[in-house]
Design a protein around this motif. Structure first.
Motif, PDB file in Angstrom:
ATOM      1  N   LEU A 296       5.039   6.097   0.501  1.00 42.60           N
ATOM      2  CA  LEU A 296       5.263   7.410  -0.105  1.00 42.60           C
ATOM      3  C   LEU A 296       6.738   7.614  -0.434  1.00 42.60           C
ATOM      4  CD1 LEU A 296       3.933  10.068  -0.955  1.00 42.60           C
ATOM      5  CD2 LEU A 296       4.438  10.963   1.333  1.00 42.60           C
ATOM      6  N   SER A 297       7.610   7.147   0.439  1.00 44.97           N
ATOM      7  CA  SER A 297       9.043   7.284   0.202  1.00 44.97           C
ATOM      8  C   SER A 297       9.469   6.521  -1.054  1.00 44.97           C
ATOM      9  CB  SER A 297       9.826   6.779   1.413  1.00 44.97           C
ATOM     10  OG  SER A 297      11.213   6.798   1.167  1.00 44.97           O
TER      11      SER A 297
ATOM     12  N   SER B 218       6.471   0.590  -5.486  1.00 42.89           N
ATOM     13  CA  SER B 218       6.515   0.976  -4.080  1.00 42.89           C
ATOM     14  C   SER B 218       5.771  -0.032  -3.212  1.00 42.89           C
ATOM     15  CB  SER B 218       5.909   2.374  -3.894  1.00 42.89           C
ATOM     16  OG  SER B 218       5.643   2.627  -2.535  1.00 42.89           O
ATOM     17  N   MET B 219       4.521  -0.317  -3.588  1.00 42.06           N
ATOM     18  CA  MET B 219       3.703  -1.174  -2.741  1.00 42.06           C
ATOM     19  C   MET B 219       4.212  -2.613  -2.725  1.00 42.06           C
ATOM     20  SD  MET B 219       1.701   0.994  -1.483  1.00 42.06           S
ATOM     21  CE  MET B 219       0.948  -0.250  -0.443  1.00 42.06           C
TER      22      MET B 219
ATOM     23  N   SER C 103      -0.810  -4.517  -7.082  1.00 41.91           N
ATOM     24  CA  SER C 103       0.509  -4.556  -6.444  1.00 41.91           C
ATOM     25  C   SER C 103       0.753  -5.898  -5.756  1.00 41.91           C
ATOM     26  CB  SER C 103       0.668  -3.408  -5.439  1.00 41.91           C
ATOM     27  OG  SER C 103      -0.322  -3.471  -4.429  1.00 41.91           O
ATOM     28  N   PHE C 104      -0.327  -6.516  -5.240  1.00 38.94           N
ATOM     29  CA  PHE C 104      -0.168  -7.847  -4.656  1.00 38.94           C
ATOM     30  C   PHE C 104       0.211  -8.855  -5.729  1.00 38.94           C
ATOM     31  CE2 PHE C 104      -1.991 -11.966  -3.227  1.00 38.94           C
ATOM     32  CZ  PHE C 104      -1.187 -12.155  -2.128  1.00 38.94           C
ATOM     33  N   GLY C 105      -0.401  -8.720  -6.910  1.00 36.09           N
ATOM     34  CA  GLY C 105      -0.023  -9.582  -8.026  1.00 36.09           C
ATOM     35  C   GLY C 105       1.422  -9.387  -8.423  1.00 36.09           C
ATOM     36  N   GLN C 106       1.865  -8.127  -8.455  1.00 33.75           N
ATOM     37  CA  GLN C 106       3.265  -7.850  -8.794  1.00 33.75           C
ATOM     38  C   GLN C 106       4.203  -8.404  -7.734  1.00 33.75           C
ATOM     39  OE1 GLN C 106       4.205  -4.054 -10.602  1.00 33.75           O
ATOM     40  NE2 GLN C 106       6.014  -3.819  -9.322  1.00 33.75           N
TER      41      GLN C 106
ATOM     42  N   ALA D 235      -1.775  -1.069   1.935  1.00 39.10           N
ATOM     43  CA  ALA D 235      -2.471  -0.690   0.712  1.00 39.10           C
ATOM     44  C   ALA D 235      -3.384   0.499   0.954  1.00 39.10           C
ATOM     45  CB  ALA D 235      -3.273  -1.874   0.168  1.00 39.10           C
ATOM     46  N   PHE D 236      -4.070   0.528   2.101  1.00 42.99           N
ATOM     47  CA  PHE D 236      -5.025   1.604   2.345  1.00 42.99           C
ATOM     48  C   PHE D 236      -4.372   2.844   2.950  1.00 42.99           C
ATOM     49  CE2 PHE D 236      -7.959  -1.781   1.485  1.00 42.99           C
ATOM     50  CZ  PHE D 236      -9.004  -1.120   0.848  1.00 42.99           C
ATOM     51  N   LEU D 237      -3.464   2.674   3.916  1.00 40.50           N
ATOM     52  CA  LEU D 237      -2.779   3.855   4.446  1.00 40.50           C
ATOM     53  C   LEU D 237      -1.808   4.422   3.423  1.00 40.50           C
ATOM     54  CD1 LEU D 237      -3.972   2.953   7.244  1.00 40.50           C
ATOM     55  CD2 LEU D 237      -1.866   3.861   8.233  1.00 40.50           C
ATOM     56  N   GLY D 238      -1.002   3.541   2.814  1.00 42.05           N
ATOM     57  CA  GLY D 238      -0.051   4.004   1.811  1.00 42.05           C
ATOM     58  C   GLY D 238      -0.733   4.494   0.556  1.00 42.05           C
TER      59      GLY D 238
END
Length: 497
Positions: free
Chosen positions: A111-112, A132-133, A283-286, A360-363
Motif C-alpha cells: 500500500l505504501s 509496488s508489488m 507483477s511476478f512477470g514484471q 500478492a493476496f494481503l497487499g
C-alpha cells in the motif's frame, strides 16, 4: 568437554558490549538515537552502491550452486541423511527467515509503494500497482534468501562436512588463522549484527501487537504497553528455549505455518481473489523482467529515487545481512545431510514463492480496498494497516485476534531460535549450548529491543541494524571466497584419489 568450559571470551565480550549499549541507551536515549541516525545516513549514502552489488553477486552464486558442478556435494558426510522431513524443514526455514516481518509489512508495504511513496511511477496510478508489488517481491524474494543461503551454506559445509566448529570464524580458516584473536573478533561482530537484527524484528512485533490491540480496543499505543508485551513474550520464549530445538522451536515453527496458512487461505477465499491472482501473475512477470534494473538502481542523477532506494532497498539489504548470521546458522543447523543443490533450491525458491503469494493476496486485498472503498487505510500507522484491511473481510474481530496470536508466535519463534543461535556462536559452536547461555541471550535481546524502542521507536531500531550489518557484510564476502577455496580443494582431492 563440559558445558561450562565452552563458555569463553566471545560470550563475555559480546554480552558486555550489548549490555553497555543497553545501559547507554537507558541513560541517554536521545544521544543513542542521534548517533545511530548519523551513522546510518553515512553508510546508506556512501555505501549504497556496495550493498546493491554484493547482494546481487550472492544471488548469482546461489544460482551457480543450483546448476554448477558442486551441486551434488552434501552438507555433511556422504552417508548423512536429512534430520527433518520437507514439511518441517520448510516450516523451520520460513518462520526463522521472515517471521514477524511478513505480518508487519504484508499489507503495509504494498500500500505504501502504491499510494504514498511509489518508486518509479505516479502514486495511485494503475502502473503503481504493478510497480509496488514487483518491488515488494524484490525486497522479500530471491535477494533476501540468497543472503541467508550464502551464510548457511558456508556454515553447514564447514561444520558438517569438514568437522569445523559451528562458528562464523571457522568458515574463514582456508584464508586465515581464526583460532586466535582474529577469530574471536569475527564471532563478536557476527553476534552484535545478529542481536541488532533480531532486536529490530522483536521491536516490530511488539509495536504491531500494540497496534492491533489499539485498533481493536482503542487502548492506545505506548512505550510502557510495548514493554509489557516484550516481558510476556520473553517469558514464553525463554520457556520454549528451555525445551530445545526438537520440542519448543519445532512445534512453534509448525504452529506458525498452520496459523499463517490459515490466515492466507482465509484472505484468498474471502478477498478479491480474481484481482489478486491477476496482480500476482502480472507483477511476478514484471519482477522477473526488472530484476537486473532494480538490483543496480543507484540513481546517481535522481535524488528522489536515490532516497527511495536508501530508505527501502538498502534498509532491507542491511536487515537481511544483519539477520544472516542468525538465520544462516539456524538453517545450517536444520539442513544437515542435504545436497548443495537441494539445499539451495529449497532455501532460495520455496520461501520466496510463498512470500510472493503472501504479499500478492494481503497487499492486493489492501490495494483493492483503497481503490474501491476509499477507506483511508494508508492514513493508519504502519503497524495497524493489517488490522485495518481485516475489517473489510468476514469475522474481523476473530481474524484480528488470530493475527495477533500469529505475530506473538512468530515473535516467540524468532527470539527462541535467535537465543539458540547466539548460544552456539558464543560457546565455540556447540550444537546444544547451555541453557543459561541461551537464557542470557534471550534476556539481552529483549533488553536491547526495549532500549531501542525507548530511544527512538522503530527508526532507532532500523538505524542500529543498518550500522551493525555493515561490518558483517565484509565478513560475508570473505566467507564466499573461503568456501570456493575449500570446494576447489575438495574437488582436487577427489580427482587425485
Amino acid at each position: 568437554m563440559g558445558q561450562n568450559k565452552r563458555i569463553g571470551p566471545v560470550f563475555y565480550l559480546s554480552a558486555t558490549i550489548i549490555l553497555l549499549i543497553v545501559i547507554f541507551g537507558a541513560l541517554n536515549p536521545s544521544m543513542l538515537e542521534t548517533t545511530t541516525a548519523h551513522a546510518q545516513d553515512f553508510i546508506s549514502q556512501a555505501f549504497g552502491w556496495y550493498y546493491l552489488i554484493i547482494v546481487f553477486i550472492f544471488v548469482i552464486i546461489c544460482l551457480f550452486f543450483i546448476i554448477g558442478p558442486y551441486g551434488k556435494i552434501k552438507l555433511g558426510k556422504d552417508t548423512d541423511k536429512p534430520e527433518f522431513n520437507y514439511i518441517t524443514w520448510f516450516a523451520l526455514l520460513f518462520s526463522a527467515g521472515m517471521g514477524t516481518g511478513l505480518v508487519f509489512w504484508g499489507a503495509a508495504e504494498p500500500l505504501s509503494h502504491y499510494l504514498i511513496d511509489a518508486p518509479t511511477t505516479t502514486e495511485g496510478s494503475d502502473a503503481a500497482v504493478l510497480d509496488s508489488m514487483s518491488h515488494v517481491y524484490f525486497h522479500w524474494g530471491l535477494h533476501a534468501w540468497g543472503i541467508y543461503a550464502i551464510v548457511a551454506i558456508c556454515l553447514a559445509y564447514f561444520k558438517f562436512r569438514l568437522d569445523a566448529p559451528g562458528l562464523i570464524s571457522a568458515t574463514l580458516s582456508p584464508l586465515m588463522n581464526t583460532r586466535g584473536t582474529t577469530g574471536k573478533i569475527i564471532d563478536v561482530v557476527a553476534i552484535i549484527a545478529t542481536v541488532c537484527g533480531v532486536a529490530t524484528t522483536l521491536g516490530f512485533g511488539a509495536t504491531q501487537i500494540n497496534g492491533g490491540l489499539t485498533f481493536m480496543t482503542g487502548i492506545g499505543e505506548s512505550f510502557l504497553f510495548q514493554v509489557l508485551i516484550i516481558i510476556v513474550i520473553t517469558a514464553l520464549f525463554l520457556l520454549s528455549s528451555y525445551t530445545g530445538i526438537h520440542k519448543g522451536i519445532k512445534y512453534l515453527s509448525n504452529t506458525n505455518m498452520l496459523l499463517a496458512a490459515f490466515l492466507l487461505i482465509f484472505v484468498i477465499i474471502t478477498g478479491p481473489t480474481l484481482f489478486n491472482l491477476n496482480i500476482l501473475t502480472q507483477s511476478f512477470g514484471q519482477y522477473l523482467q526488472t530484476i537486473p534494473e532494480m538490483s543496480f538502481r543507484a540513481a546517481p542523477d535522481n535524488s528522489d529515487l536515490r532516497a527511495w532506494t536508501e530508505d527501502w532497498t538498502i534498509f532491507y539489504w542491511a536487515w537481511w545481512i544483519a539477520w544472516a548470521p542468525y538465520v544462516g546458522t539456524f538453517i545450517a543447523r536444520v539442513s544437515r545431510g542435504r545436497t548443495l543443490r537441494e539445499f539451495t533450491v529449497g532455501v532460495l525458491l520455496v520461501p520466496s514463492i510463498l512470500s510472493f503469494i503472501w504479499f500478492a493476496f494481503l497487499g492486493g486485498t489492501t490495494i483493492h480496498a483503497e481503490q474501491t472503498l476509499n477507506l483511508g487505510l494508508h492514513e493508519l500507522a504502519t503497524e495497524e494497516m493489517l488490522f485495518g484491511v481485516l475489517t473489510i473481510l468476514p469475522f474481523p474481530t476473530i481474524m484480528s485476534i488470530l493475527a495477533i496470536i500469529l505475530i506473538a508466535v512468530f515473535f516467540i519463534t524468532s527470539a527462541d531460535s535467535a537465543s539458540f543461535v547466539l548460544g552456539m556462536h558464543s560457546t565455540n559452536g556447540s550444537t546444544n549450548p547451555p541453557t543459561r547461555v541461551k537464557m542470557t541471550w534471550g534476556l539481552l535481546l529483549s533488553a536491547i529491543a526495549t532500549i531501542l524502542l525507548y530511544s527512538g521507536g522503530l527508526q532507532a531500531l532500523e538505524n542500529t541494524m543498518i550500522v551493525a550489518a555493515f561490518p558483517f557484510s565484509i565478513i560475508m564476502i570473505l566467507m564466499v571466497l573461503s568456501l570456493f577455496k575449500a570446494l576447489k580443494n575438495e574437488k582436487r582431492k577427489r580427482t587425485s584419489s
